[in-house]
Design an enzyme around this catalytic site. Structure first.
Site, PDB file in Angstrom:
ATOM      1  N   HIS A 158      43.297  23.876  44.038  1.00 51.88           N
ATOM      2  CA  HIS A 158      43.184  24.405  45.068  1.00 51.88           C
ATOM      3  C   HIS A 158      42.848  26.021  44.911  1.00 51.88           C
ATOM      4  CE1 HIS A 158      43.650  19.902  46.135  1.00 51.88           C
ATOM      5  NE2 HIS A 158      45.268  19.593  45.890  1.00 51.88           N
ATOM      6  N   SER A 279      26.873  50.171  42.402  1.00 49.07           N
ATOM      7  CA  SER A 279      26.383  50.391  43.130  1.00 49.07           C
ATOM      8  C   SER A 279      25.419  51.602  43.671  1.00 49.07           C
ATOM      9  CB  SER A 279      27.248  49.933  44.969  1.00 49.07           C
ATOM     10  OG  SER A 279      26.553  50.885  46.295  1.00 49.07           O
ATOM     11  N   LYS A 285      31.804  51.403  43.828  1.00 53.41           N
ATOM     12  CA  LYS A 285      31.894  50.692  42.480  1.00 53.41           C
ATOM     13  C   LYS A 285      31.874  49.902  41.040  1.00 53.41           C
ATOM     14  CE  LYS A 285      30.781  47.611  45.036  1.00 53.41           C
ATOM     15  NZ  LYS A 285      31.757  46.011  45.680  1.00 53.41           N
ATOM     16  N   GLU A 292      28.237  37.043  37.586  1.00 48.84           N
ATOM     17  CA  GLU A 292      27.817  36.458  38.397  1.00 48.84           C
ATOM     18  C   GLU A 292      26.406  35.729  38.083  1.00 48.84           C
ATOM     19  OE1 GLU A 292      28.399  39.995  40.859  1.00 48.84           O
ATOM     20  OE2 GLU A 292      28.073  39.462  42.285  1.00 48.84           O
TER      21      GLU A 292
END
Ligand code: ARG
Length: 493
Positions: A158, A279, A285, A292
């Site tokens: 979980h 970024s 960043k 992804e």
């Protein structure tokens, strides 16, 4: 301007661009152009060997096809004026060597068995490449695992801290996942590797052809026997997409974890800069973009699977032109899968794992509470549920100190555990994460001994899978060489 020799007999009238555009399969046919040359050559060799065509007629065609094979199919063959690459190549050949010779090539076959054969040749090659990439990924996982047999990390259920395990145990879990994907891809390969050639439109042909011979020339394991089924079925495509979808789902899960692990609040992993982007506005960043995009790819592959099965469903036997619409979905999504797998391998192999952070987290959240409950069962005669309750109550009170356990045990059994001999030292020993992991030494468990056994076993499974795939690749390569040698011999070059 080359005319479409298939169309010119029965039909009249120029078609406007949108009809050509709808009917043409040229975009996906780029993927099968090379296979089509092999199929044409194999068919011609068979026609000669069966006495259907003289070698004088076959030779100029084969010579031209060998030229295409070495130099690429001429780009005129891909013009959308031809409905497909099969018509394109045949038209070019007829133009080159004349109707009396070129017009003989298509005896005893149809584009229906031709395209099905080409699709299977290309698909089996893609499947073998995927399997090879997967074997590399599995090797990376096992090798990385063997470096982290003692790297304690928290296991989650979980997404909550659950029990301590090791990074090696985690990596080996994915190796087993991918080994099942390997099996699925291999099964898809075996069912793809059957030759539809000779089925013709669907009812085979009256010419005395030899289906087994073309199957052997093209390196197929066997023929796809029933000739209606051979031209009508695309389940090899659906199965390949299904196997790819399941595989990409697994890659997606792994990438999701890499994304979570590389956040600053988890910080279990540092992905190599190559796999990250920054970024355009926030200079600090470092984003895990490769993970992804890979995470999202499962959705695209599933989309292609849904398209493929939706196109095939409800089609009456045998061939229907709808089947042409399926091929672009197949290639669009199964071709990039090998690249995806290789990217995951590179990402894992170059990742920096923060084992200090993993260890720190493994000790949080009462992760060894189960060990304590088990200890109370084994050493203090409690039923597991009673022990579970005592430990749970103590945690609820905020601590697993001896006092908290005594309180909980008093409430439940009327007796303190310390009165029965439980000491603070014993408690610390039982709650220590290394011993928790070391105790879990059943097959497949996280204990270093079990993991070392697993590493050895997995290496031997990978070795067998490698041998199997090399043998299949070799068979196909040898068949292709022999096909081209036989063709060269016929044209006398
Ligand atoms: N381009 C077609 C396909 O991909 C080849 C078969 C055409 N057959 C036909 N009867 N029009 O399916």
């Amino acid at each position: 301007m080359h005319t479409d020799v298939v169309r010119q007999g029965r039909l009249r009238g120029d078609r406007d661009g949108s009809i050509e555009d709808l009917l043409s399969s040229m975009t996906a046919d780029r993927e099968i152009a090379e296979a089509d040359i092999e199929v044409d050559i194999a068919h011609l060799l068979m026609l000669v060997s069966c006495g259907i065509l003289t070698s004088d007629h076959a030779s100029p065609l084969i010579r031209e096809l060998l030229f295409y094979y070495k130099n690429g199919v001429p780009k005129e063959a891909f013009h959308p004026r031809f409905e497909d690459i099969h018509a394109g190549i045949e038209s070019l050949l007829i133009e080159k060597v004349g109707m009396d010779t070129g017009g003989r090539m298509h005896a005893g076959r149809s584009r229906n068995d031709e395209v099905a054969t080409c699709l299977r040749i290309k698909t089996r090659e893609i499947l073998l490449d995927q399997i090879e990439a997967l074997i590399d990924l599995r090797t990376v996982l096992v090798d990385t695992a063997s470096e982290h047999v003692h790297s304690i990390m928290p296991g989650f259920t979980h997404l909550q801290h659950a029990q301590p395990t090791t990074l090696a145990h985690y990596l080996l879990a994915y190796e087993e996942v991918f080994s099942r994907d390997n099996e699925r891809l291999y099964q898809a390969f075996l069912r793809t590797n059957r030759s539809p050639l000779g089925a013709a439109a669907f009812a085979t042909t009256g010419f005395p052809i030899d289906r087994g011979y073309t199957a052997r020339l093209l390196g197929f394991e066997s023929i796809s026997c029933n000739t209606m089924d051979a031209v009508a079925s695309r389940d090899f495509a659906a199965e390949s997409l299904a196997a790819a979808t399941i595989l990409m789902t697994h890659i997606s899960r792994l990438c999701e974890e890499l994304v979570i692990w590389s956040t600053s609040f988890v910080r279990f992993v540092d992905l190599d800069d190559r796999y990250c982007s920054t970024s355009s506005i926030m200079p600090q960043k470092k984003n895990p973009d490769v993970a992804e995009i890979l995470r999202s790819r499962a959705g695209s592959v599933l989309g292609a699977l849904v398209s493929a099965v939706s196109i095939e469903k409800s089609l009456p036997l045998s061939y229907n032109r709808d089947l042409q619409e399926l091929s672009p979905h197949l290639f669009r999504e199964i071709i990039p899968v090998s690249r995806d797998i290789r990217l995951v391998s590179g990402m894992i192999a170059s990742a920096g794992f923060h084992t200090d952070r993993m260890r720190e987290e493994a000790e949080r959240g009462f992760s060894t509470a189960t060990d304590l409950a088990d200890h109370l069962v084994v050493n203090y005669g409690l039923a597991f549920r009673a022990a579970h309750n005592i430990v749970g109550r103590a945690i609820r009170s905020g601590s697993l100190s001896l006092e908290a356990l005594d309180d909980a045990s008093c409430q439940l059994t009327g007796r303190k555990l310390s009165e029965q001999g439980l000491s603070g030292d014993e408690l610390s020993r039982v709650l220590e994460v290394n011993q928790s992991v070391a105790a879990r030494r059943h097959p497949g468990g996280p204990a270093p001994a079990a993991v070392l056994d697993a590493v050895l076993h997995r290496k031997s499974v990978i070795g067998k899978d490698t041998a199997m795939i090399q043998e299949q690749k070799e068979r196909i390569m040898v068949a292709k060489e022999e096909l081209m040698d036989t063709a060269e011999r016929m044209v006398g070059s």
